[in-house]
Design a protein around this motif. Structure first.
Motif, PDB file in Angstrom:
ATOM      1  N   ALA A 127      28.597 -48.564  53.542  1.00 35.32           N
ATOM      2  CA  ALA A 127      27.667 -49.760  53.850  1.00 35.32           C
ATOM      3  C   ALA A 127      27.415 -50.939  53.397  1.00 35.32           C
ATOM      4  O   ALA A 127      27.194 -52.399  53.743  1.00 35.32           O
ATOM      5  N   GLY A 128      27.544 -51.425  51.614  1.00 32.25           N
ATOM      6  CA  GLY A 128      26.625 -52.704  51.199  1.00 32.25           C
ATOM      7  C   GLY A 128      25.310 -52.314  50.717  1.00 32.25           C
ATOM      8  O   GLY A 128      25.127 -53.882  50.040  1.00 32.25           O
ATOM      9  N   LEU A 129      25.072 -51.222  51.156  1.00 35.41           N
ATOM     10  CA  LEU A 129      23.358 -51.951  51.038  1.00 35.41           C
ATOM     11  C   LEU A 129      23.008 -51.118  49.809  1.00 35.41           C
ATOM     12  O   LEU A 129      21.566 -51.126  48.992  1.00 35.41           O
ATOM     13  N   GLY A 130      24.413 -51.040  48.959  1.00 37.44           N
ATOM     14  CA  GLY A 130      23.616 -49.861  47.285  1.00 37.44           C
ATOM     15  C   GLY A 130      23.076 -48.738  47.558  1.00 37.44           C
ATOM     16  O   GLY A 130      22.766 -48.120  46.773  1.00 37.44           O
ATOM     17  N   SER A 131      24.315 -47.971  48.244  1.00 37.62           N
ATOM     18  CA  SER A 131      23.841 -46.672  48.320  1.00 37.62           C
ATOM     19  C   SER A 131      23.849 -46.110  46.689  1.00 37.62           C
ATOM     20  O   SER A 131      22.983 -44.731  46.398  1.00 37.62           O
ATOM     21  N   SER A 132      24.766 -46.128  46.120  1.00 38.19           N
ATOM     22  CA  SER A 132      25.922 -45.759  45.294  1.00 38.19           C
ATOM     23  C   SER A 132      24.438 -45.836  44.092  1.00 38.19           C
ATOM     24  O   SER A 132      24.394 -45.076  43.462  1.00 38.19           O
ATOM     25  N   ALA A 133      23.453 -47.086  43.451  1.00 36.47           N
ATOM     26  CA  ALA A 133      22.319 -47.819  42.410  1.00 36.47           C
ATOM     27  C   ALA A 133      21.863 -46.899  42.569  1.00 36.47           C
ATOM     28  O   ALA A 133      21.461 -46.369  41.693  1.00 36.47           O
ATOM     29  N   VAL A 157      30.997 -45.697  37.522  1.00 34.66           N
ATOM     30  CA  VAL A 157      32.178 -43.719  37.715  1.00 34.66           C
ATOM     31  C   VAL A 157      32.231 -44.329  39.061  1.00 34.66           C
ATOM     32  O   VAL A 157      33.635 -43.772  39.237  1.00 34.66           O
ATOM     33  N   ILE A 158      31.121 -43.859  39.914  1.00 35.83           N
ATOM     34  CA  ILE A 158      31.175 -44.808  41.241  1.00 35.83           C
ATOM     35  C   ILE A 158      32.028 -46.295  41.824  1.00 35.83           C
ATOM     36  O   ILE A 158      32.749 -46.147  42.731  1.00 35.83           O
ATOM     37  N   HIS A 159      31.311 -47.644  40.989  1.00 32.13           N
ATOM     38  CA  HIS A 159      32.449 -48.569  40.968  1.00 32.13           C
ATOM     39  C   HIS A 159      33.786 -49.275  40.084  1.00 32.13           C
ATOM     40  O   HIS A 159      34.628 -50.105  41.130  1.00 32.13           O
ATOM     41  N   TRP A 167      18.774 -37.331  49.324  1.00 27.82           N
ATOM     42  CA  TRP A 167      19.098 -37.568  50.543  1.00 27.82           C
ATOM     43  C   TRP A 167      18.612 -39.214  51.448  1.00 27.82           C
ATOM     44  O   TRP A 167      17.195 -38.971  50.532  1.00 27.82           O
ATOM     45  N   SER A 168      19.479 -39.687  51.443  1.00 26.58           N
ATOM     46  CA  SER A 168      18.828 -41.219  51.675  1.00 26.58           C
ATOM     47  C   SER A 168      18.669 -41.460  53.878  1.00 26.58           C
ATOM     48  O   SER A 168      19.722 -40.711  53.714  1.00 26.58           O
ATOM     49  N   ARG A 169      18.320 -42.859  53.116  1.00 26.52           N
ATOM     50  CA  ARG A 169      18.181 -43.081  54.816  1.00 26.52           C
ATOM     51  C   ARG A 169      18.765 -44.346  54.634  1.00 26.52           C
ATOM     52  O   ARG A 169      18.878 -44.804  55.910  1.00 26.52           O
ATOM     53  N   LEU A 170      19.398 -44.834  53.440  1.00 28.41           N
ATOM     54  CA  LEU A 170      20.733 -45.190  53.652  1.00 28.41           C
ATOM     55  C   LEU A 170      21.817 -45.218  54.136  1.00 28.41           C
ATOM     56  O   LEU A 170      22.507 -44.681  53.856  1.00 28.41           O
ATOM     57  N   PRO A 171      22.508 -45.712  55.019  1.00 30.89           N
ATOM     58  CA  PRO A 171      24.432 -45.581  55.300  1.00 30.89           C
ATOM     59  C   PRO A 171      24.839 -45.994  53.545  1.00 30.89           C
ATOM     60  O   PRO A 171      24.770 -45.929  53.459  1.00 30.89           O
ATOM     61  N   THR A 172      25.412 -44.967  53.590  1.00 26.35           N
ATOM     62  CA  THR A 172      26.963 -44.537  52.381  1.00 26.35           C
ATOM     63  C   THR A 172      27.885 -45.448  52.622  1.00 26.35           C
ATOM     64  O   THR A 172      28.528 -45.136  53.425  1.00 26.35           O
ATOM     65  N   ASN A 195      22.855 -30.618  46.200  1.00 25.58           N
ATOM     66  CA  ASN A 195      23.202 -31.344  47.165  1.00 25.58           C
ATOM     67  C   ASN A 195      22.677 -32.468  48.062  1.00 25.58           C
ATOM     68  O   ASN A 195      22.342 -33.363  47.964  1.00 25.58           O
ATOM     69  N   LEU A 196      24.065 -33.062  48.870  1.00 22.12           N
ATOM     70  CA  LEU A 196      24.017 -34.024  49.267  1.00 22.12           C
ATOM     71  C   LEU A 196      24.382 -33.791  51.063  1.00 22.12           C
ATOM     72  O   LEU A 196      25.322 -34.015  51.810  1.00 22.12           O
ATOM     73  N   PRO A 197      22.574 -33.891  51.425  1.00 22.30           N
ATOM     74  CA  PRO A 197      22.865 -33.683  52.495  1.00 22.30           C
ATOM     75  C   PRO A 197      23.797 -34.413  53.592  1.00 22.30           C
ATOM     76  O   PRO A 197      24.566 -34.271  54.258  1.00 22.30           O
ATOM     77  N   ASN A 198      23.650 -36.080  53.261  1.00 21.30           N
ATOM     78  CA  ASN A 198      24.598 -37.091  54.137  1.00 21.30           C
ATOM     79  C   ASN A 198      25.485 -36.803  54.215  1.00 21.30           C
ATOM     80  O   ASN A 198      26.326 -37.577  55.076  1.00 21.30           O
ATOM     81  N   ILE A 199      26.336 -36.111  53.340  1.00 25.11           N
ATOM     82  CA  ILE A 199      27.451 -35.736  53.299  1.00 25.11           C
ATOM     83  C   ILE A 199      27.806 -34.761  53.228  1.00 25.11           C
ATOM     84  O   ILE A 199      29.882 -34.891  52.931  1.00 25.11           O
ATOM     85  N   GLY A 200      27.296 -33.884  53.351  1.00 23.67           N
ATOM     86  CA  GLY A 200      27.665 -32.414  53.341  1.00 23.67           C
ATOM     87  C   GLY A 200      28.338 -31.614  52.860  1.00 23.67           C
ATOM     88  O   GLY A 200      29.387 -31.005  52.305  1.00 23.67           O
TER      89      GLY A 200
HETATM   90  N1  LIG Z   1      23.331 -40.654  49.145  1.00 23.68           N
HETATM   91  C1  LIG Z   1      24.272 -39.978  49.461  1.00 23.68           C
HETATM   92  N2  LIG Z   1      24.452 -38.704  49.143  1.00 23.68           N
HETATM   93  C2  LIG Z   1      25.821 -38.597  48.209  1.00 23.68           C
HETATM   94  N3  LIG Z   1      26.288 -39.876  47.965  1.00 23.68           N
HETATM   95  C3  LIG Z   1      26.282 -40.671  48.125  1.00 23.68           C
HETATM   96  C4  LIG Z   1      24.595 -40.958  48.203  1.00 23.68           C
HETATM   97  N4  LIG Z   1      24.534 -42.348  48.601  1.00 23.68           N
HETATM   98  C5  LIG Z   1      25.938 -43.473  47.786  1.00 23.68           C
HETATM   99  N5  LIG Z   1      26.493 -41.966  47.543  1.00 23.68           N
HETATM  100  C6  LIG Z   1      27.884 -42.770  46.508  1.00 23.68           C
HETATM  101  O1  LIG Z   1      28.109 -43.554  46.641  1.00 23.68           O
HETATM  102  C7  LIG Z   1      29.560 -43.876  47.376  1.00 23.68           C
HETATM  103  C8  LIG Z   1      29.261 -45.455  48.556  1.00 23.68           C
HETATM  104  O2  LIG Z   1      29.062 -46.516  47.024  1.00 23.68           O
HETATM  105  P1  LIG Z   1      29.669 -47.789  47.057  1.00 23.68           P
HETATM  106  O3  LIG Z   1      30.619 -47.964  47.652  1.00 23.68           O
HETATM  107  O4  LIG Z   1      29.185 -48.500  46.322  1.00 23.68           O
HETATM  108  O5  LIG Z   1      28.567 -48.094  48.596  1.00 23.68           O
HETATM  109  P2  LIG Z   1      27.289 -48.310  48.434  1.00 23.68           P
HETATM  110  O6  LIG Z   1      26.897 -48.886  47.799  1.00 23.68           O
HETATM  111  O7  LIG Z   1      27.602 -50.057  49.339  1.00 23.68           O
HETATM  112  O8  LIG Z   1      26.760 -47.833  49.999  1.00 23.68           O
HETATM  113  C9  LIG Z   1      29.724 -42.623  47.963  1.00 23.68           C
HETATM  114  O9  LIG Z   1      30.965 -42.693  48.402  1.00 23.68           O
HETATM  115  C10 LIG Z   1      28.658 -41.985  46.777  1.00 23.68           C
HETATM  116  O10 LIG Z   1      29.966 -41.406  46.302  1.00 23.68           O
END
Ligand SMILES: Nc1ncnc2c1ncn2[C@@H]1O[C@H](COP(=O)(O)OP(=O)(O)O)[C@@H](O)[C@H]1O
Ligand SMILES: C[C@@](O)(CCOP(=O)(O)O)CC(=O)O
Ligand SMILES: [Mg+2]
Length: 400
Positions: free
Chosen positions: A145-151, A199-201, A138-143, A56-61
């Motif tokens: 946007a360069g702040l490492g949400s994927s990591a 997988v993501i990058h 769930w994250s406070r980070l923008p997805t 369940n990933l509420p930030n992205i529905g």
């Molecule tokens: N909270 C989150 N919920 C779901 N997917 C996430 C979340 N955070 C990151 N991701 C995954 O990471 C990807 C964004 O990674 P990326 O393009 O590297 O940007 P950044 O790492 O700068 O935020 C999203 O497309 C999504 O697949």
């Protein structure tokens, strides 16, 4: 030591800001990065009466589930992953995951990448006996946007799945609310998070997952992680242009440019490397307080690097505008992370008056941008008790 198998757990990991070295770090150059106090939170709940795994990933529905019995049939294709030296999915494994998730080839959309990374880590880490789980992230980070949400996402999943499957011990209690793993365990968490980042990058350097795992500030080069133990207090303004972009596409674009113009662009990579080195030197000599001259050098390094990154094609008109707005008040900014939109970092010298910062923030928000005033350095991946989680995190994790 006890295992967490069968218990609910809460994990968090920080986002990051890259001071210098984004993109160049993918090509073996030095990057300087630090944890951010914007975090991603994960809740993992074992499903006793169920035979499914749910994400369940509420930030992205996104809310999806699979029958364990369907996934069990795929385990043989992933069972060597846990023991193999090279972490990251093979192209055969990616094909299997794409079929399972119904993702078309070349898809770079947010949901597909998040789901593929989850399935890769779940099948590889949990192996033989797939547990029935319910996971919310769930994250406070923008997805994106360069702040490492994927990591932060990959690190939370890696830590939670390794712990839930008994491959990591429940960390010794430092205090009752928040605990961290040992260095050896953090190395394992980081290794698997790097697989998720792959997988993501596509071709990550590993700097983002290292910061999300260890936190603090660090120097990263070719897989070598060197914590920077003492860093002067640096106030920064982070601004999200809200222009969406994909790290994967931007990293691939830089590679293409380097292949096309090696003699022209390699010297710029060397220059970015030298910028990181010089920045680290200044931070170390100014550890007990940066002088005016130190700040001037840091500002010039920011300007030079921003120009270099534009040459690599990872700038964006929204970032140019942001740099102009801050420059008109004597402040210096550069993109951070992959660029192409996303976020920039602005250095806030201590002599800048609060009223000026407020004006800058106001003008940036009038451009449609979002700002955070913060400082660098935040703890790495942590295990929490539910009562120690911030209110917005617990509400989002439980309400999702
Ligand atoms: N909270 C989150 N919920 C779901 N997917 C996430 C979340 N955070 C990151 N991701 C995954 O990471 C990807 C964004 O990674 P990326 O393009 O590297 O940007 P950044 O790492 O700068 O935020 C999203 O497309 C999504 O697949
Ligand atoms: C561009 C790069 O240096 C950083 C990417 O960071 P982010 O995903 O934009 O937060 C890529 C990498 O180091 O893997
Ligand atoms: Mg990323």
């Amino acid at each position: 030591m006890s295992t967490m198998a069968g218990r609910e757990l809460f994990v968090s990991a920080p986002g990051k800001v890259i001071l210098h070295g984004e993109h160049a770090v993918v090509h073996g150059k030095v990057a300087l990065a630090a944890g951010l106090n914007l975090r991603t939170f994960l809740r993992l709940k074992p499903n006793k009466n169920n035979s499914t795994v749910l994400i369940n990933l509420p930030n992205i529905g996104t809310k999806l589930n699979w029958n364990i019995s369907d996934l069990q049939a795929l385990v043989p294709s992933f069972q060597d992953s846990l023991h193999s030296e090279a972490v990251g999915p093979s192209s055969e494994q990616l094909d299997i995951l794409k079929t399972l998730a119904g993702v078309s080839n070349g898809s770079r959309d947010t949901e597909s990448l998040a789901v593929l990374a989850f399935l890769y880590l779940y099948l590889s880490i949990c192996g033989q006996e797939l547990p029935s789980l319910e996971i919310v992230v769930w994250s406070r980070l923008p997805t994106g946007a360069g702040l490492g949400s994927s990591a932060a996402y990959s690190v939370c999943l890696s830590a939670a799945l390794l712990t839930a499957s008994g491959k990591l011990a429940y960390p010794e209690q430092e205090n009752i609310d928040t605990t961290r793993w040992t260095q050896t365990e953090l190395t394992l968490i980081n290794r698997w998070a790097f697989g998720g980042e792959k997988v993501i990058h596509g071709n990550p350097s590993g700097v983002d997952n290292a910061v999300a795992t260890w936190g603090g500030a660090l120097r990263y080069q070719a897989g070598q992680i060197t914590p920077i133990e003492r860093v002067p207090v640096l106030q920064i303004l982070l601004t999200n242009t809200r222009v969406p972009r994909s790290t994967k596409a931007l990293v691939a674009g830089v590679k293409d440019k380097l292949l096309k113009y090696p003699n022209i662009l390699e010297p710029l990579l060397a220059s970015i490397n030298a910028i990181s080195e010089e920045c680290q030197r200044v931070l170390q000599v100014g550890v007990d307080g940066l002088s005016k001259d130190h700040y001037s050098v840091l500002e010039e390094l920011i300007d030079i690097n921003q120009h270099h990154l534009n040459v690599f094609g990872v700038g964006h008109p929204s970032l140019d505008r942001l740099c102009q707005v801050t420059a008109s008040h004597g402040l210096h900014s550069k993109l951070t992370g992959a660029g192409g939109g996303g976020c920039a970092v602005t250095l806030l010298r201590p002599d800048i008056e609060a009223a000026v910062v407020d004006t800058v923030k106001h003008q940036l928000s009038e451009c449609g941008y979002q700002c955070w005033e913060t400082s660098i350095g935040a703890p790495g991946v942590s295990l929490h008790s539910s009562s120690s989680l911030p209110e917005d995190a617990i509400t989002s994790l439980n309400g999702a």
